[in-house]
Design an enzyme around this catalytic site. Structure first.
Site, PDB file in Angstrom:
ATOM      1  N   PRO A 106      63.278 150.999 106.409  1.00 23.02           N
ATOM      2  CA  PRO A 106      62.172 150.290 106.631  1.00 23.02           C
ATOM      3  C   PRO A 106      62.716 149.414 106.652  1.00 23.02           C
ATOM      4  CG  PRO A 106      61.316 151.828 105.031  1.00 23.02           C
ATOM      5  CD  PRO A 106      62.595 152.442 105.275  1.00 23.02           C
ATOM      6  N   CYS A 107      61.563 148.004 107.848  1.00 22.14           N
ATOM      7  CA  CYS A 107      62.085 146.568 107.414  1.00 22.14           C
ATOM      8  C   CYS A 107      61.611 145.947 106.729  1.00 22.14           C
ATOM      9  CB  CYS A 107      62.450 146.561 109.366  1.00 22.14           C
ATOM     10  SG  CYS A 107      60.401 145.942 109.805  1.00 22.14           S
TER      11      CYS A 107
END
Length: 382
Positions: free
Chosen positions: A72-73
């Site tokens: 996840p960014c």
């Protein structure tokens, strides 16, 4: 046939890019909606839905050549609040890496690891998060390097992303795959600066990966636009006029210039809050581009990040949201790819995904040659 584990799999866009010559041994995603799309397109026999932190190496079958992780960014994004790898979402990297470490202890370490994220990962916490990832790789016995690849070379979408590629120390690296110095096409200044902040152990393991020049893109935004879109409706004249009224003089001039060009022109719009006037009052503005390229697809949080298209046919101006199928095409997914029925779910799937031809280019020019070299070495040893 090469094999891989696909972590944070989303709708399986890494799998789509790797292609039919790669066998997926295991896939995992926390989001049940994305997992449903994965199952609809690839089947659920290799899919485990749930938190990566709940996995153990007993869940991972056999021995994979590659572990792919598009972790996840949100906490690393420049648009986020900058929590970084300590954040709940981007911090999911650490339980993933514990799995890789444990596989190594079991003699099942993947020969290759690919980590994909936003370019904000390079500068998060003044480079400390990137340094932490580099230290994790080198500390677990991987040489590694990184490239920034923009989907714009392959698709009519501006979408730069960071790819960190690690190779197990016991695997050979052909000289042709490594450069002596950074290539500005794949190693922009932000990456060079992040490299300079790595600790000595990570710098000693660093490789400047060599990739060929990107291909000449042959498609433009108009090629992906549907004449009869599914899942969205054209705005009313009043709604289109409201968008025009939200534009500052510079953006309104772009629309007028497109009208003067004649024919069919397609632009994309994002709504952004800007400081206007001497008192710094913040106003929502509609910003448009007519360069035959879409802006970077994002996840639809709060509605403001949904991309709008404006189609100009001579003097006629129409507008609407980008359709789910258009978003999928901008990621390089074929029209046979099954999308969620819900608009937000479909747009979220695309906006959080990987550009398929970027994965294919990386596989063809780096991952597959690296594995071929390893297999050749094993044959000689036998």
């Amino acid at each position: 046939m090469s094999s891989f584990y696909e972590f944070f799999a989303g709708g399986g866009m890494a799998r789509a890019g790797l292609g039919a010559d790669w066998q997926c041994l295991f896939a995992n995603d926390f989001d049940p909606k994305k997992a449903a799309s994965y199952a609809a397109n690839w089947g659920a026999d290799r899919l485990r839905v749930g938190d990566v932190a709940a996995l153990t190496t007993a869940d991972l079958p056999d021995e994979a050549d590659l572990a792919w992780a598009s972790f996840p960014c949100q906490d690393l994004s420049l648009a986020g609040i900058g929590i970084g790898l300590k954040g709940e979402r981007s911090g999911a990297f650490w339980p993933f890496w514990r799995l890789i470490d444990t596989l190594g202890m079991e003699g099942r370490a993947p020969r290759l690891v690919v980590l994909e994220n936003v370019c904000g990962a390079l500068s998060a916490h003044d480079g400390k998060d990137f340094a932490a990832i580099g230290s994790a790789l080198s500390g677990s016995g991987y040489r590694f390097g990184a490239v920034v690849m923009n989907a714009i070379h392959f698709l009519p979408q501006s979408r730069p992303r960071l790819f960190i590629i690690g190779v197990l120390n016991s695997s050979p690296i052909p000289h042709a795959l490594v450069a002596r110095s950074p290539d500005p096409v794949w190693h922009p200044p932000a990456l060079v600066e992040a490299h300079s902040k790595l600790p000595a152990c990570a710098q000693n393991a660093w490789q400047w990966w060599r990739l060929p020049s990107p291909p000449v893109r042959t498609s433009i935004l108009a090629d992906v636009v549907e004449d009869a879109p599914q899942g969205v409706a054209w705005h009313t004249s009043a709604e289109t006029q409201k968008l025009l009224d939200m534009m500052n003089p510079l953006n309104r001039a772009k629309v007028e210039a497109a009208q003067k060009m004649g024919g069919r022109q397609v632009g994309t719009i994002y709504k952004r809050t800007r400081a206007d006037g001497p008192n710094g009052k913040r106003t929502q503005r509609a910003e448009i581009r007519f360069d035959d390229v879409a802006g970077c697809l994002r996840t639809p949080v709060g509605g403001s990040s949904r991309q709008i298209i404006m189609v100009i046919d001579d003097l006629r101006i129409r507008s609407r949201l980008l359709s789910p199928r258009e978003a999928a095409r901008l990621m390089g997914l074929p029209d046979t790819y099954a999308l969620p029925n819900n608009y937000n779910d479909a747009y979220h799937l695309a906006g959080d995904g990987l550009a398929v031809p970027v994965v294919r280019f990386l596989a063809e020019h780096l991952l597959e040659p690296l594995l071929a070299a390893a297999q050749a070495t094993l044959k000689k040893a036998a």
